[in-house]
Write a protein that holds these residues in place. Structure first.
Motif, PDB file in Angstrom:
ATOM      1  N   VAL A 155       0.832  -1.213   0.000  1.00  0.00           N
ATOM      2  CA  VAL A 155       0.000   0.000   0.000  1.00  0.00           C
ATOM      3  C   VAL A 155       0.868   1.266   0.000  1.00  0.00           C
ATOM      4  O   VAL A 155       0.486   2.286  -0.585  1.00  0.00           O
ATOM      5  N   ILE A 156       2.051   1.173   0.618  1.00  0.00           N
ATOM      6  CA  ILE A 156       2.925   2.356   0.651  1.00  0.00           C
ATOM      7  C   ILE A 156       3.497   2.650  -0.734  1.00  0.00           C
ATOM      8  O   ILE A 156       3.617   3.809  -1.146  1.00  0.00           O
ATOM      9  N   GLU A 157       3.816   1.602  -1.475  1.00  0.00           N
ATOM     10  CA  GLU A 157       4.328   1.798  -2.840  1.00  0.00           C
ATOM     11  C   GLU A 157       3.317   2.602  -3.666  1.00  0.00           C
ATOM     12  O   GLU A 157       3.667   3.571  -4.356  1.00  0.00           O
ATOM     13  N   VAL A 158       2.050   2.218  -3.554  1.00  0.00           N
ATOM     14  CA  VAL A 158       1.004   2.913  -4.302  1.00  0.00           C
ATOM     15  C   VAL A 158       0.829   4.346  -3.789  1.00  0.00           C
ATOM     16  O   VAL A 158       0.692   5.297  -4.577  1.00  0.00           O
ATOM     17  N   ALA A 159       0.877   4.513  -2.468  1.00  0.00           N
ATOM     18  CA  ALA A 159       0.715   5.863  -1.900  1.00  0.00           C
ATOM     19  C   ALA A 159       1.808   6.795  -2.418  1.00  0.00           C
ATOM     20  O   ALA A 159       1.540   7.951  -2.779  1.00  0.00           O
ATOM     21  N   LEU A 160       3.038   6.297  -2.504  1.00  0.00           N
ATOM     22  CA  LEU A 160       4.147   7.132  -2.991  1.00  0.00           C
ATOM     23  C   LEU A 160       3.979   7.465  -4.475  1.00  0.00           C
ATOM     24  O   LEU A 160       4.299   8.573  -4.914  1.00  0.00           O
ATOM     25  N   GLU A 161       3.459   6.503  -5.232  1.00  0.00           N
ATOM     26  CA  GLU A 161       3.183   6.756  -6.662  1.00  0.00           C
ATOM     27  C   GLU A 161       2.186   7.901  -6.816  1.00  0.00           C
ATOM     28  O   GLU A 161       2.359   8.787  -7.664  1.00  0.00           O
ATOM     29  N   VAL A 162       1.139   7.870  -5.978  1.00  0.00           N
ATOM     30  CA  VAL A 162       0.105   8.906  -6.067  1.00  0.00           C
ATOM     31  C   VAL A 162       0.690  10.276  -5.701  1.00  0.00           C
ATOM     32  O   VAL A 162       0.437  11.277  -6.374  1.00  0.00           O
ATOM     33  N   VAL A 163       1.514  10.312  -4.649  1.00  0.00           N
ATOM     34  CA  VAL A 163       2.124  11.584  -4.231  1.00  0.00           C
ATOM     35  C   VAL A 163       2.971  12.156  -5.368  1.00  0.00           C
ATOM     36  O   VAL A 163       2.892  13.350  -5.691  1.00  0.00           O
ATOM     37  N   ARG A 164       3.748  11.292  -6.012  1.00  0.00           N
ATOM     38  CA  ARG A 164       4.609  11.774  -7.102  1.00  0.00           C
ATOM     39  C   ARG A 164       3.763  12.222  -8.287  1.00  0.00           C
ATOM     40  O   ARG A 164       4.059  13.241  -8.919  1.00  0.00           O
ATOM     41  N   SER A 182      -3.101  -2.209  -7.162  1.00  0.00           N
ATOM     42  CA  SER A 182      -2.531  -1.359  -8.214  1.00  0.00           C
ATOM     43  C   SER A 182      -3.624  -0.700  -9.049  1.00  0.00           C
ATOM     44  O   SER A 182      -3.493   0.459  -9.444  1.00  0.00           O
ATOM     45  N   ALA A 183      -4.726  -1.429  -9.294  1.00  0.00           N
ATOM     46  CA  ALA A 183      -5.807  -0.839 -10.105  1.00  0.00           C
ATOM     47  C   ALA A 183      -6.446   0.334  -9.375  1.00  0.00           C
ATOM     48  O   ALA A 183      -6.766   1.365  -9.992  1.00  0.00           O
ATOM     49  N   ILE A 184      -6.612   0.218  -8.056  1.00  0.00           N
ATOM     50  CA  ILE A 184      -7.191   1.330  -7.290  1.00  0.00           C
ATOM     51  C   ILE A 184      -6.207   2.512  -7.316  1.00  0.00           C
ATOM     52  O   ILE A 184      -6.595   3.666  -7.497  1.00  0.00           O
ATOM     53  N   GLY A 185      -4.906   2.201  -7.165  1.00  0.00           N
ATOM     54  CA  GLY A 185      -3.895   3.261  -7.238  1.00  0.00           C
ATOM     55  C   GLY A 185      -3.939   3.961  -8.591  1.00  0.00           C
ATOM     56  O   GLY A 185      -3.909   5.202  -8.662  1.00  0.00           O
TER      57      GLY A 185
END
Ligand code: IPM
Ligand code: MN
Length: 339
Positions: A17-26, A328-331
């Motif tokens: 979940v953190i990987e996806v959160a960081l993707e969204v922030v970037r 990943s799809a939700i991200g």
């Protein structure tokens, strides 16, 4: 400006979940300079490391910490919780645990929504570690676990809650405790609350016993704006808050050092969910919203708001029906909804 962030993915679904959160922030255009820390139950099982003091010293130079979840089934209960998570909260003096709960009406025929925040005291109470065993292992063994409540600790938390309530539209603050039974701790909390309230005539107040608050969370959560409560009540109430706000997979939190004498730490309210780890099935929204809270605390208000709006757009019933139920799809759906 780039923010220096310590990232602890942790155990189970934490890293996913953190990987996806960081993707969204970037994707929201915020530059992060991240430092990864391999800590948690898995690390402990590998080499016995929990949280070295040198690591804490390093963290003091960071802008914030983002944590996924810690805890692994084969680790003795309490070892990682006390040795890592609570040590972080105590050592970095993260005395406010801020947990927002929002439920939007799903449609015109849906029930009403709610929007409230729980301010959980985060360094004292039964979590402080007071107590011990006497005559352990004998038929007469005794275990005590006291609740530590200091005027200083209660007051700073209550003050934070009043300031937050003052900044919101409704300006309403509810103290939740159990003053009818916990007559020492409850008395300290109530007196402190009432004294600080006198300085905030623009904030209306209420008091609920914690058992009654459990009913209200389910039956009439719209009564709440800001709630302030002790560490253990706050722990329990915020799981319930998640359950009545779409599920714990949506619940975000900030472990705050409001004085900013060090970094604050942001984490989803949920745990490491070892049963679904590694399957790409975890809901990343709680982690994404925790990252948004981090951005807001770092002054990136615009990006934080855009991420929150994108999360809402990505989880409407129509959007959810069109998105595969995968991390990943939700991200991707949140990234696509960013404007
Ligand atoms: C939470 C968690 C922690 C707590 C555990 C993992 C120690 O349940 O953040 O709510 O009890 O505070
Ligand atoms: Mn909890």
């Amino acid at each position: 400006m780039s923010h220096k962030i310590g990232v602890i993915g942790g155990d189970g679904i934490g890293p996913e979940v953190i990987e996806v959160a960081l993707e969204v922030v970037r994707a929201a255009g915020v530059e992060l300079d991240t430092v990864a820390y391999d800590l948690g139950g898995a690390r402990y099982l590998r080499d016995g490391t929990v949280l070295p003091d040198e690591v804490i010293a390093e963290w003091r130079g960071l802008d914030a910490l983002l944590l996924g979840a810690v805890g692994a089934p084969d680790v003795p209960p309490g070892l990682i919780e006390r040795g890592l998570l609570l040590k972080m909260r105590f050592e970095l003096d993260l005395y406010v645990n801020q947990r927002p709960f929002v439920l939007r009406p799903a449609g015109s025929d849906a029930g009403p929504g709610h929007d409230f925040v729980v301010i959980r005291e985060n360094t004292e109470g039964t979590y402080a570690g007071e107590g011990g065993f006497l005559r352990k292992g004998t038929p007469h063994e005794i275990a005590t676990q006291g609740s530590v409540n200091t005027r200083f600790g209660v007051e700073r938390c209550v003050r934070y809650a009043f300031e937050l309530a003052r900044s919101r539209e409704r300006r309403h603050l509810t103290l939740v405790h159990k003053t009818n039974v916990l007559t020492f701790a409850g008395d300290l909390w109530e007196r402190t609350f009432d004294e600080v309230a006198a300085e905030y005539p623009d904030v209306t107040t209420a008091y609920n016993h914690v058992d009654a608050a459990c009913i209200y969370f389910v039956e009439s959560p719209r009564r709440y704006d800001v709630i302030v409560t002790d560490n253990l009540f706050g722990d329990i109430l915020t799981d319930l808050g998640g359950a009545v706000s779409g599920g714990i997979g949506f619940a975000s939190s900030g472990n705050l050092n409001p004085d900013r004498s060090g970094p604050s730490m942001f984490e989803p309210v949920h745990g490491s969910a070892p049963d679904i780890a590694g399957q790409g099935r975890a809901n990343p929204i709680a982690a994404i919203l925790s990252a948004a809270m981090m951005l807001e605390f770092l002054g990136e208000t615009d990006a934080a708001n855009r991420i929150r709006t994108a999360c809402e757009a990505a989880v409407t019933p129509a959007a959810a029906a069109a998105t595969p139920a995968s991390t990943s799809a939700i991200g991707d759906a949140v990234v696509a909804a960013l404007v």
